[in-house]
Scaffold this motif. Structure first.
Motif, short mmCIF file in Angstrom:
data_model
loop_
_atom_site.label_atom_id
_atom_site.label_comp_id
_atom_site.label_asym_id
_atom_site.label_seq_id
_atom_site.Cartn_x
_atom_site.Cartn_y
_atom_site.Cartn_z
N VAL A 52 45.26 22.55 28.50
CA VAL A 52 44.98 23.97 28.72
C VAL A 52 45.40 24.36 30.13
N VAL A 53 46.15 25.43 30.24
CA VAL A 53 46.50 26.00 31.53
C VAL A 53 45.57 27.18 31.74
N ASP A 54 44.49 26.96 32.52
CA ASP A 54 43.48 28.00 32.73
C ASP A 54 44.00 29.10 33.65
N PHE A 55 44.57 28.70 34.76
CA PHE A 55 44.97 29.66 35.77
C PHE A 55 46.48 29.82 35.74
N LEU A 56 46.91 31.04 35.49
CA LEU A 56 48.33 31.33 35.41
C LEU A 56 48.85 31.77 36.78
N PRO A 57 50.10 31.44 37.09
CA PRO A 57 50.64 31.85 38.39
C PRO A 57 50.81 33.36 38.46
#
Length: 112
Positions: A52-57
């Protein structure tokens, strides 16, 4: 004076910068950021494992402008940053009480 903060997708930075330059905004501050809103990140596959990629750039822009052009600045940022997809970002407008240019001592509108 108004402080306009915009959280946008990183690849839209150049377009937003050009749009601001066209309406006469002379200075912006850009900060790399990570975050999420309603989309709550996403899952990606890496070497067969899902994670899971919680924080997106994201990119955070800050610009201080006089009250007279604040609405035009918001419209320019919104138009340049929009992709029509989830995660396009947000724009926040706040009042600024005072500004001071350290080098010259100029205050308020003269300082920006």
């Amino acid at each position: 004076m108004k402080k306009i903060e915009a959280i946008i997708k990183p690849f839209k930075l150049d377009e937003v910068k050009e749009a601001l330059h066209e309406i006469g905004v002379s200075g912006i501050t850009v900060t790399e950021a990570k975050g999420f809103g309603r989309q709550k990140g996403h899952t990606e596959l890496y070497r067969g494992a899902e994670y899971v990629v919680d924080f997106l750039p994201k990119v955070k822009l800050e610009v201080i402008v006089s009250d007279g052009i604040a609405e035009r600045v918001v419209e320019a940022i919104a138009a340049a940053a929009q992709t029509g997809r989830i995660g396009d970002g947000k724009i926040f407008v706040s009042p600024i009480e005072s500004a001071l240019r350290i080098r010259t001592g100029e205050k308020d509108d003269d300082a920006i």
